[in-house]
Design a protein around this motif. Structure first.
Motif, PDB file in Angstrom:
ATOM      1  N   GLY A  45       0.815  -1.205   0.000  1.00  0.00           N
ATOM      2  CA  GLY A  45       0.000   0.000   0.000  1.00  0.00           C
ATOM      3  C   GLY A  45       0.846   1.250   0.000  1.00  0.00           C
ATOM      4  N   CYS A  46       1.906   1.283   0.805  1.00  0.00           N
ATOM      5  CA  CYS A  46       2.805   2.437   0.826  1.00  0.00           C
ATOM      6  C   CYS A  46       3.504   2.614  -0.516  1.00  0.00           C
ATOM      7  CB  CYS A  46       3.828   2.279   1.942  1.00  0.00           C
ATOM      8  SG  CYS A  46       3.140   2.344   3.607  1.00  0.00           S
ATOM      9  N   CYS A  47       3.944   1.501  -1.109  1.00  0.00           N
ATOM     10  CA  CYS A  47       4.648   1.583  -2.391  1.00  0.00           C
ATOM     11  C   CYS A  47       3.728   2.053  -3.512  1.00  0.00           C
ATOM     12  CB  CYS A  47       5.252   0.232  -2.744  1.00  0.00           C
ATOM     13  SG  CYS A  47       6.585  -0.296  -1.640  1.00  0.00           S
ATOM     14  N   MET A  48       2.454   1.685  -3.439  1.00  0.00           N
ATOM     15  CA  MET A  48       1.514   2.099  -4.484  1.00  0.00           C
ATOM     16  C   MET A  48       1.334   3.607  -4.507  1.00  0.00           C
ATOM     17  SD  MET A  48      -1.400  -0.888  -4.215  1.00  0.00           S
ATOM     18  CE  MET A  48      -2.480  -0.094  -5.404  1.00  0.00           C
ATOM     19  N   ILE A  49       1.428   4.257  -3.345  1.00  0.00           N
ATOM     20  CA  ILE A  49       1.326   5.712  -3.323  1.00  0.00           C
ATOM     21  C   ILE A  49       2.479   6.326  -4.106  1.00  0.00           C
ATOM     22  CG2 ILE A  49       1.294   7.750  -1.841  1.00  0.00           C
ATOM     23  CD1 ILE A  49       0.083   5.993   0.352  1.00  0.00           C
ATOM     24  N   ALA A  50       3.685   5.821  -3.882  1.00  0.00           N
ATOM     25  CA  ALA A  50       4.851   6.314  -4.619  1.00  0.00           C
ATOM     26  C   ALA A  50       4.729   6.027  -6.109  1.00  0.00           C
ATOM     27  CB  ALA A  50       6.115   5.686  -4.051  1.00  0.00           C
ATOM     28  N   LEU A  51       3.981   4.981  -6.470  1.00  0.00           N
ATOM     29  CA  LEU A  51       3.801   4.648  -7.882  1.00  0.00           C
ATOM     30  C   LEU A  51       3.130   5.781  -8.642  1.00  0.00           C
ATOM     31  CD1 LEU A  51       3.914   2.573 -10.201  1.00  0.00           C
ATOM     32  CD2 LEU A  51       1.725   1.667  -9.388  1.00  0.00           C
ATOM     33  N   GLY A  52       2.209   6.503  -7.973  1.00  0.00           N
ATOM     34  CA  GLY A  52       1.558   7.628  -8.638  1.00  0.00           C
ATOM     35  C   GLY A  52       2.562   8.683  -9.071  1.00  0.00           C
ATOM     36  N   THR A  53       3.485   9.016  -8.184  1.00  0.00           N
ATOM     37  CA  THR A  53       4.525   9.979  -8.536  1.00  0.00           C
ATOM     38  C   THR A  53       5.440   9.421  -9.624  1.00  0.00           C
ATOM     39  OG1 THR A  53       4.483  10.896  -6.291  1.00  0.00           O
ATOM     40  CG2 THR A  53       6.431  11.340  -7.624  1.00  0.00           C
ATOM     41  N   ALA A  54       5.752   8.126  -9.538  1.00  0.00           N
ATOM     42  CA  ALA A  54       6.610   7.511 -10.546  1.00  0.00           C
ATOM     43  C   ALA A  54       5.960   7.571 -11.931  1.00  0.00           C
ATOM     44  CB  ALA A  54       6.912   6.064 -10.163  1.00  0.00           C
ATOM     45  N   LEU A  55       4.661   7.333 -12.000  1.00  0.00           N
ATOM     46  CA  LEU A  55       3.963   7.399 -13.291  1.00  0.00           C
ATOM     47  C   LEU A  55       4.026   8.803 -13.882  1.00  0.00           C
ATOM     48  CD1 LEU A  55       0.814   5.200 -12.530  1.00  0.00           C
ATOM     49  CD2 LEU A  55       2.737   4.620 -14.013  1.00  0.00           C
ATOM     50  N   TYR A  56       3.895   9.815 -13.022  1.00  0.00           N
ATOM     51  CA  TYR A  56       3.994  11.192 -13.506  1.00  0.00           C
ATOM     52  C   TYR A  56       5.395  11.481 -14.042  1.00  0.00           C
ATOM     53  CZ  TYR A  56       4.448  16.265 -13.351  1.00  0.00           C
ATOM     54  OH  TYR A  56       4.711  17.563 -13.664  1.00  0.00           O
ATOM     55  N   LEU A  57       6.424  10.982 -13.364  1.00  0.00           N
ATOM     56  CA  LEU A  57       7.790  11.182 -13.850  1.00  0.00           C
ATOM     57  C   LEU A  57       8.005  10.483 -15.192  1.00  0.00           C
ATOM     58  CD1 LEU A  57       9.833  10.751 -10.542  1.00  0.00           C
ATOM     59  CD2 LEU A  57       9.103  12.869 -11.641  1.00  0.00           C
ATOM     60  N   ILE A  58       7.386   9.323 -15.348  1.00  0.00           N
ATOM     61  CA  ILE A  58       7.491   8.602 -16.621  1.00  0.00           C
ATOM     62  C   ILE A  58       6.833   9.397 -17.746  1.00  0.00           C
ATOM     63  CG2 ILE A  58       6.700   6.532 -17.843  1.00  0.00           C
ATOM     64  CD1 ILE A  58       7.105   4.998 -15.213  1.00  0.00           C
ATOM     65  N   ILE A  59       5.709  10.049 -17.446  1.00  0.00           N
ATOM     66  CA  ILE A  59       5.056  10.898 -18.443  1.00  0.00           C
ATOM     67  C   ILE A  59       5.985  12.043 -18.832  1.00  0.00           C
ATOM     68  CG2 ILE A  59       3.152  12.524 -18.801  1.00  0.00           C
ATOM     69  CD1 ILE A  59       1.408  10.683 -17.108  1.00  0.00           C
TER      70      ILE A  59
ATOM     71  N   GLY B 169      11.562  14.005 -22.648  1.00  0.00           N
ATOM     72  CA  GLY B 169      12.892  13.405 -22.679  1.00  0.00           C
ATOM     73  C   GLY B 169      13.617  13.439 -21.352  1.00  0.00           C
ATOM     74  N   SER B 170      12.993  14.018 -20.318  1.00  0.00           N
ATOM     75  CA  SER B 170      13.611  14.091 -19.004  1.00  0.00           C
ATOM     76  C   SER B 170      12.559  13.815 -17.938  1.00  0.00           C
ATOM     77  CB  SER B 170      14.243  15.464 -18.768  1.00  0.00           C
ATOM     78  OG  SER B 170      14.650  15.610 -17.414  1.00  0.00           O
ATOM     79  N   PHE B 171      12.973  13.109 -16.885  1.00  0.00           N
ATOM     80  CA  PHE B 171      12.044  12.826 -15.796  1.00  0.00           C
ATOM     81  C   PHE B 171      11.680  14.082 -15.002  1.00  0.00           C
ATOM     82  CE2 PHE B 171      14.118   8.602 -16.234  1.00  0.00           C
ATOM     83  CZ  PHE B 171      12.973   7.829 -16.427  1.00  0.00           C
ATOM     84  N   PHE B 172      12.537  15.098 -15.035  1.00  0.00           N
ATOM     85  CA  PHE B 172      12.379  16.232 -14.131  1.00  0.00           C
ATOM     86  C   PHE B 172      12.214  17.564 -14.871  1.00  0.00           C
ATOM     87  CE2 PHE B 172      14.945  12.978 -11.981  1.00  0.00           C
ATOM     88  CZ  PHE B 172      14.103  12.697 -10.909  1.00  0.00           C
ATOM     89  N   THR B 173      11.650  17.504 -16.062  1.00  0.00           N
ATOM     90  CA  THR B 173      11.386  18.737 -16.802  1.00  0.00           C
ATOM     91  C   THR B 173      10.470  19.662 -16.021  1.00  0.00           C
ATOM     92  OG1 THR B 173      11.673  17.606 -18.919  1.00  0.00           O
ATOM     93  CG2 THR B 173      10.443  19.675 -18.939  1.00  0.00           C
ATOM     94  N   PHE B 174       9.500  19.087 -15.330  1.00  0.00           N
ATOM     95  CA  PHE B 174       8.544  19.908 -14.586  1.00  0.00           C
ATOM     96  C   PHE B 174       9.247  20.760 -13.535  1.00  0.00           C
ATOM     97  CE2 PHE B 174       9.116  16.354 -11.791  1.00  0.00           C
ATOM     98  CZ  PHE B 174       8.800  16.791 -10.514  1.00  0.00           C
ATOM     99  N   MET B 175      10.323  20.252 -12.962  1.00  0.00           N
ATOM    100  CA  MET B 175      11.035  21.018 -11.938  1.00  0.00           C
ATOM    101  C   MET B 175      11.747  22.224 -12.545  1.00  0.00           C
ATOM    102  SD  MET B 175      12.590  17.977  -9.526  1.00  0.00           S
ATOM    103  CE  MET B 175      13.237  19.160  -8.343  1.00  0.00           C
ATOM    104  N   SER B 176      12.367  22.041 -13.699  1.00  0.00           N
ATOM    105  CA  SER B 176      13.049  23.167 -14.334  1.00  0.00           C
ATOM    106  C   SER B 176      12.047  24.216 -14.806  1.00  0.00           C
ATOM    107  CB  SER B 176      13.901  22.680 -15.514  1.00  0.00           C
ATOM    108  OG  SER B 176      13.094  22.077 -16.509  1.00  0.00           O
TER     109      SER B 176
END
Length: 463
Positions: free
Chosen positions: A302-316, A322-329
């Protein structure tokens, strides 16, 4: 929320030393963080004193939370008298849904009247309604729903907005004749109703029916709750986070992880739900409950599934840019957004507010910085004073959520962010007792909400 928990007072001396060590370590870390910030801060005396106040209040919250969290045990549920058992166990879902719908209709009508008085008749009702509520971040979500994420033009910055709400807009627009705005309003309304019901069910696990209803009502009346009426993510995030905690409390950890995953796909702070879910799982384990190995796996999953949501967004992000962290820049370069200390936010918000009064920008100061200052201070006071009264997982989540969301390097939306922090509503119910004080509190909150909505619909600096 607060009535079924006790602190074990006859702690062993070793336990007391352990609690003292953890408390001192937490306060030392906070003090070092604050001292390092002071070394580089360049603010006037009053903003620095205000920053010190917020750091002290946060430290008070930690002092009240840590002993309670380390010695927490659930007390037996109070017996329900036969006369009231049917009433107390009844689920007033239809009544809650009707109240939310009536409240929203009334607020939409008041917003229309605000605009009519200010600007006069400016067109058809539907056109005016769209003009009033389709602003700030809403066009970005509708743009994602219609075109998904793109890499050219101003729309390329839409990658900073999380995908679940636009996906639901696209789905529900099928029921509104293909109108993305209609689909967004439908999603918002349904989620607002669902979040009020979920809040009632979550709070009713710990307290009486009347208090649970009052806490759910407060979540609809906070000043920033005007965004529960707009095509924004707040209603969806509130619904998913409440359902995450409700399923966790019912020990359905896989469902809790699923809703936490959806919350993390709605807003970046959804990943913070890992903390309360982990704490609830830890209480079951360390307080002597018999847990099968399969149940332990479900809690960790259950705890890992919460982190999966963030991981899916990074994959998008990776797939689109072309970068996992474009949103941050983009957040840093386009919106000057980053993560800083919450007490630093207090300092610059007060400094900008005072400056706005002397530079001819009083309107911005009164509609942007002043609401931020008021809501952030009151929210922190509530969280600090109620930290020893709430369920520890709620209090810990509230303090962490506050530190992260308020700790923006350029905070524009303090009331909006804090409106969906459900421990604040729970904390108010723990601190304010009696029917008359609660009616007064609800009325004051409604008045502040109407004032904030007036500034929003008339186009002032409300985000």
């Amino acid at each position: 929320m607060y009535c079924r928990y006790v602190i074990i007072l006859d702690m062993k001396s070793t336990d007391k030393r352990y609690v003292l060590f953890i408390s001192c370590a937490a306060l030392l870390a906070l003090a070092v963080w604050f001292a390092l910030w002071c070394g580089s801060a360049r603010y006037a005396v009053l903003p620095m004193l205000y920053a010190s106040l917020t750091a002290a209040l946060f430290g008070l919250g930690l002092l009240r939370l840590i002993p309670f969290a380390l010695s927490f045990e659930e007390a037996p549920s109070p017996e329900i008298s036969p006369r009231n058992s049917r009433r107390d166990r009844r689920h007033p879902w239809a009544a809650i849904a009707c109240r939310v719908i009536l409240l929203h209709m009334a607020l939409y009508a008041i917003a229309y009247l605000f605009d009519l008085v200010k600007n006069g008749y400016s067109g058809g009702l539907l056109d005016t309604f769209r003009h009033l509520w389709l602003r700030t971040d809403s066009p970005s979500y509708l743009g994602i729903a219609e075109n998904w994420y793109v890499t050219e033009g101003d729309a390329r910055f839409h990658i900073v907005f999380f995908p679940l709400y636009p996906i639901l807009i696209r789905i529900f627009s099928l029921f509104t004749g293909g109108s993305a705005f209609g689909g967004a309003m439908l999603v918002t309304t349904l989620c607002a109703i669902g979040s009020a019901i979920a809040a009632y069910e979550l709070f009713a696990l710990d307290t009486d029916r009347r208090t649970a209803l009052f806490a759910a009502t407060l979540l609809c009346l906070f000043p920033g709750s005007i965004f529960l009426l707009a095509p924004m993510t707040e209603s969806l995030f509130l619904l998913t986070s409440l359902l995450c905690m409700y399923m966790c409390r019912k020990k359905k950890y896989l469902l809790s992880g699923l809703f936490g995953c959806l919350a993390a796909l709605t807003r970046s702070v959804g990943i913070l739900l890992i903390l309360p879910v982990f704490m609830e799982a830890a209480y079951d384990y360390f307080k002597g409950a018999s847990i099968h190995k399969r149940d332990l796996v479900s809690r960790l999953a259950g705890c890992c599934m919460i982190a999966l949501g963030t991981a899916l967004y990074l994959i998008i992000n990776k797939a689109v840019t072309g970068s996992f962290f474009t949103f941050m820049s983009y957040q840093h370069d386009h919106w000057s957004q980053g993560l800083g200390p919450f007490f630093g936010t207090a300092a610059y918000q007060l400094q900008y507010f005072l400056s706005s009064l002397h530079t001819g920008e009083a309107a911005m100061g009164l509609t942007l910085f002043l609401p931020n200052l008021i809501c952030c201070l009151l929210g922190l006071i509530i969280l600090a004073l109620s930290a020893g009264k709430l369920r520890p997982s709620y209090a810990a989540y509230g303090l962490l959520y506050y530190a992260v969301t308020v700790g923006c390097t350029w905070l524009l939306s303090g009331p909006r962010y804090l409106a969906v922090c459900f421990p604040i509503a729970a904390g108010l119910c723990a601190l304010v007792k009696g029917r008359l004080p609660r009616w007064i509190l609800a009325l004051l909150s409604l008045v502040m909400m109407l004032m904030y909505m007036w500034a929003y619909v008339l186009g002032y600096s409300v985000y």
